[in-house]
Design a protein around this motif. Structure first.
Motif, PDB file in Angstrom:
ATOM      1  N   ASN A 311       3.219 -74.211  59.271  1.00 12.89           N
ATOM      2  CA  ASN A 311       2.337 -74.819  60.262  1.00 12.89           C
ATOM      3  C   ASN A 311       1.127 -75.507  59.629  1.00 12.89           C
ATOM      4  N   TYR A 312       0.648 -74.993  58.501  1.00 13.47           N
ATOM      5  CA  TYR A 312      -0.524 -75.612  57.877  1.00 13.47           C
ATOM      6  C   TYR A 312      -0.201 -76.961  57.240  1.00 13.47           C
ATOM      7  N   PHE A 313       1.082 -77.320  57.147  1.00 10.41           N
ATOM      8  CA  PHE A 313       1.475 -78.657  56.682  1.00 10.41           C
ATOM      9  C   PHE A 313       1.829 -79.558  57.866  1.00 10.41           C
ATOM     10  N   ARG A 314       1.311 -79.249  59.030  1.00  5.20           N
ATOM     11  CA  ARG A 314       1.701 -80.013  60.219  1.00  5.20           C
ATOM     12  C   ARG A 314       1.131 -81.428  60.242  1.00  5.20           C
ATOM     13  N   PHE A 315       0.308 -81.795  59.286  1.00  2.88           N
ATOM     14  CA  PHE A 315      -0.189 -83.170  59.197  1.00  2.88           C
ATOM     15  C   PHE A 315       0.816 -84.091  58.509  1.00  2.88           C
ATOM     16  N   VAL A 316       1.883 -83.541  57.946  1.00  9.13           N
ATOM     17  CA  VAL A 316       2.850 -84.327  57.180  1.00  9.13           C
ATOM     18  C   VAL A 316       3.762 -85.106  58.117  1.00  9.13           C
TER      19      VAL A 316
END
Length: 622
Positions: A311-316
């Protein structure tokens, strides 16, 4: 190809919803820049329909024209000034034409209308597709639009939709033998340039070159079709990556980082992932979450695969295509498929590696990444213990010694003083507040570095960051700190009896707001500070509550006064002369509020103003 004419009874006249009429008016009369995007939007819609058809046929062969090629055809007639776009997708029934072409989500329409009313017409044309109004962009170039469609369902009949972009549209029976949709545009006089095959081809190459289905003009295929992610990285130019990124995101800025990955083991996968240049993308939505499309053997099965990355890479943003995902898997089951776990692990590992390589090889670009997305990495520290070591390398902090330069935990460890066994940190409401915090007094005097955590996410991050390579993290506001090293002690300016009087007076004034008022053993220059003998996690949880908008009363803390402070000495003398001195009362209240403000705990700073005015008047009188 020409549109078949209906011989059925006259179609029914219907009225567009009010929000559709607003959008139509703007598109038909106000937007003149980038009018070519109408073709991008129609091809995008056709591609979506073909994707749905392809997926439908994985489990259902009882459809109209099961052997028909999944393709898009575009033709121009310069003499008639028409453009025709056809597809062999799912098609639509009469009711579906009314539902899909007569209505727009009200929230989307409002956002689009607001954008254009603010005068940003060029920007509005860029985000047409983001607000579900893409089809209506045809009225930027067309006086009349006809949609002839037949659903893939065997029992469905063809239907015809027509509109001139005014308040009404017509829907009725149509004549079409093949499954799919044909849209015919009767161009406006000032849009006649688009009725040329070379012009349409130019637009398609610019905006739709990587559509997963062939786009034909006559018998000639216009688009490349072979997806970039299915090519070897050495075969792809930088401009092609940027074009794909723009097609996926409609973001005008180039991405900060791209990852092109093809693997055979532990999973067969082809992917291109992008890290955007900015956290907030889009001109109205200001969205911060990316979308990763998931394909199985070139078939789009998920428009947004939310669980394919932590979830913490949801900006990708990006695309993932795997041969190992079964074609007959349901959209609900795909997220829990074992192969998805292997894809997730592989992509996560490579993203960590790419970001750490960026950090070590290009400090300037990584600083730009950290400014935009550091908050997500902090979230990862708290939520992903498995990848904690890789995430720790990415962390960057301000400190009392680094000014504006951000440092790593490794750099901090390399600068610890003799006898130091802990990493000290300060939670602050802002970097400026942290740099002026009285808690720094004893650390500055001893040359000890303190990390200044001024982001509201920092409290959440600390729940997963209790130590680093044998060094425990320690909050500098703890009541009983024993610091390494030595510092020259500041001489007290009040005796014990005088200090006892002011401490007793402060406790009487502040009451239950403080646990205790006592002399500080560490302060040198600052007159007061608030410390806590509670568990550090409690204070950090309070910051998490702030992040969630659930602020409550701060737990009472210990107020430490500095016997070496000239201000404390002056107040003690005033008390000695007048035990009920009102200026001393106001000053003690202000010292407490100042401490709350620096800690970021003051809930209503405006209440200090009358008291500050009173103190200013007293100072002016001498």
């Amino acid at each position: 190809m020409t549109t078949e004419q209906s011989t059925a009874p006259a179609p029914e006249a219907l009225t567009f919803k009010a929000e559709v009429q607003q959008v139509l008016h703007i598109l038909a009369h106000s937007l003149y820049t980038d009018r070519e995007i109408f073709l991008r939007e129609l091809i995008s819609n056709a591609s979506d329909s073909l994707n749905r058809m392809q997926f439908e046929m994985l489990t259902n062969r009882e459809v109209l024209d099961p052997e028909a090629e999944l393709a898009i055809r575009v033709e121009a007639d310069s003499e008639a000034k028409t453009i025709t776009i056809s597809d062999s997708g799912t098609g639509m029934t009469s009711d579906e034409l009314v539902e899909h072409l007569g209505t727009i989500a009200q929230s989307s329409a409002r956002a689009f209308v607001q954008q254009t009313q603010e005068g940003n017409k060029a920007a509005a044309s860029e985000i047409i597709g983001q607000f579900g109004v893409g089809f209506y962009s045809v009225f930027m170039v067309a006086d009349k639009v006809t949609v002839l469609s037949r659903s893939f369902r065997l029992e469905a009949e063809a239907a015809l939709w027509e509109s001139s972009g005014d308040a009404t549209f017509q829907v009725g029976p149509g004549e079409r033998e093949q499954r799919g949709t044909t849209i015919t545009l009767q161009l406006k006089e000032d849009a006649a340039e688009f009725a040329n095959s070379w012009r349409l081809e130019q637009i398609i190459k610019r905006h739709s070159d990587f559509v997963a289905f062939p786009i034909y003009s006559g018998d000639r295929q216009i688009n490349q079709q072979k997806a970039l992610w299915r090519r070897a990285p050495r075969e792809v130019e930088a401009e092609q990556y940027q074009n794909l990124y723009r097609q996926l995101t409609l973001d005008a800025d180039a991405p900060l980082l791209q990852l092109h990955l093809s693997t055979d083991v532990p999973v067969d996968m082809h992917s291109i992932l992008f890290v955007p240049a900015k956290r907030e993308r889009g001109l109205i939505e200001r969205r911060i979450e990316g979308k990763v499309k998931l394909y199985s053997r070139k078939v789009l099965i998920l428009e947004e695969a939310k669980d394919i990355l932590p979830n913490y890479f949801r900006f990708v943003e990006g695309v993932v295509d795997s041969e190992d995902l079964p074609l007959n898997v349901s959209r609900e089951a795909v997220q829990s498929a074992p192969v998805m776990q292997r894809i997730r692990k592989t992509l996560t590992s490579r993203l960590h590696r790419e970001l750490n390589d960026l950090a070590s090889q290009d400090a300037e670009r990584f600083a730009a990444f950290w400014k935009e997305f550091g908050v997500f990495i902090k979230e990862g520290i708290a939520t992903d213990y498995e990848n904690r070591n890789e995430l720790l390398k990415l962390l960057r902090f301000n400190s009392n010694r680094s000014s504006d330069e951000l440092i790593t935990l490794e750099q901090y460890k390399s600068r610890i003083v003799d006898g130091q066994t802990e990493i000290y940190y300060l939670l602050a409401s802002s970097l400026e507040a942290g740099c002026t915090s009285p808690h720094l007094d004893p650390f500055t005097a001893r040359g000890i570095e303190v990390l200044i955590l001024h982001d509201i996410m920092d409290g959440f991050m600390l729940s997963g960051l209790r130590d680093y390579e044998g060094l425990k993290l320690r909050n500098v506001d703890e009541a009983n700190l024993e610091l390494p090293g030595s510092a020259e002690e500041a001489a007290p300016q009040v005796d014990d009896a005088a200090f006892a009087r002011i401490a007793e007076r402060a406790k009487a004034i502040l009451g239950d707001k403080v646990k205790e008022v006592r002399a500080s053993k560490l302060l040198r220059d600052s007159p007061a500070r608030l410390v806590s003998d509670d568990d550090a996690m409690g204070r950090e949880m309070q910051r998490i509550q702030q992040m969630l908008g659930r602020e409550g009363e701060a737990a009472p803390r210990i107020l430490e006064l500095n016997p070496a402070s000239g201000l404390i000495a002056s107040l003690a003398r005033r008390l000695e002369s007048d035990a009920d001195d009102t200026v001393t009362t106001a000053a003690i209240e202000q010292l407490y509020d100042n401490a709350l403000l620096i800690e970021g705990l003051h809930q209503n700073p405006a209440t200090m103003v009358p008291r500050i005015m009173k103190l200013l008047e007293a100072a002016a009188r001498g």
